[in-house]
Design an enzyme around this catalytic site. Sequence first.
Site, PDB file in Angstrom:
ATOM      1  N   SER A   1       0.828  -1.209   0.000  1.00 24.44           N
ATOM      2  CA  SER A   1       0.000   0.000   0.000  1.00 24.44           C
ATOM      3  C   SER A   1       0.855   1.248   0.000  1.00 24.44           C
ATOM      4  CB  SER A   1      -0.889  -0.007   1.252  1.00 24.44           C
ATOM      5  OG  SER A   1      -1.500   1.244   1.464  1.00 24.44           O
TER       6      SER A   1
ATOM      7  N   TYR B   1      -1.939   0.037  10.111  1.00 20.73           N
ATOM      8  CA  TYR B   1      -2.129  -0.598   8.809  1.00 20.73           C
ATOM      9  C   TYR B   1      -0.896  -0.395   7.934  1.00 20.73           C
ATOM     10  CZ  TYR B   1      -3.604  -1.071   3.958  1.00 20.73           C
ATOM     11  OH  TYR B   1      -3.661  -1.417   2.627  1.00 20.73           O
TER      12      TYR B   1
ATOM     13  N   LYS C   1       1.889  -3.265   6.471  1.00 22.62           N
ATOM     14  CA  LYS C   1       2.270  -3.470   5.071  1.00 22.62           C
ATOM     15  C   LYS C   1       3.786  -3.322   4.886  1.00 22.62           C
ATOM     16  CE  LYS C   1      -1.630  -4.471   3.154  1.00 22.62           C
ATOM     17  NZ  LYS C   1      -1.830  -5.825   2.585  1.00 22.62           N
TER      18      LYS C   1
END
Length: 328
Positions: free
Chosen positions: A121, A145, A149
């Site tokens: 991402s 998050y 990643k």
Amino acid sequence: MPDVAGARWLVTGGAGYIGAHVVRSLLASGRTPVVLDDLSTGLDGRVPAGVELVSGSVLDEDLLTDALAEVDGVVHLAGKKSPTESVADPLRYARENVGGVVSLTAALRRAGCARVVFSSSCSVYGTPTTASVDEDAPTTPESPYGDSKLYGERLLHAAGEAYGLGVVSLRYFNVVGAAEPALADTGAHNLVPLVVRAVLEGRRPQVFGDDWPTPDGTCVRDYVDVRDVADAHVAAAAALERAPRLAAYNVGQGTGSSVLEVLAVLRETSGADFGHDVLPRRPGDPAAVVGRVDRIAAELGWTARHDLRATLGSAWRAATAVPASASR
């Protein structure tokens, strides 16, 4: 190198929004996809007829090992994907996203599978200090998050060096659109499905902050069509079939659009006349993130084919055609 016509690729999270598009692009390329999904958010109806569906979690290392033993490579998409939600529940993101990559890496070694396309991402960049970011930009995530990643990229890269894996990490920017109504994004966290759902339910869409340091005060993002994103996975798979590599690539349009610009294009493409409400900023949101996509074009031959109008038009048509019972 496997024969492309017979190459089998496991797609974890292949019943999800992006995963289902990847499965179809793999099929169109002549490859044979196999889907592994726990169906916690994915829908089994998104898996095409004739495509094998293994029901289970990537945290089940034994199940994953068995699935990987039968394929030539894996596209790893399974995981949670909301920066805002990750701030509220970081433990869940550690368990699902970080734990999933650890389980995958162990299963790859056990199964002898050596090709990985990893769903990463643009969140790994945090808030960039430049107008657009290339793959060498500093990685300073601002949410659990994004951290998950970046950890996934680093672990797989290290595993590649230690165990001889080929790994391509694809850093998606904001994925939008749908190839067909059954594949519409029914997610609860992304701007476009939230706006479309609000409009269809007669509510005013919400804009989180209008005081960002951007030209119109709203967040700027690089919106990329999910059909193009799916094709990027095929390009990455093809590169790994030719030869091992360890690389990360941005997957985006290479241009930025603000939230207000997205709303304006949605009004034009849908014909709907709607206003919006401004709410406070959400935690975990950077002001602007736009990608440079020169590297993936030069090395994998991939470029986005759909512009913002076509992408948002496909999202609106898909959402208005999907029965309410299909939403989650």
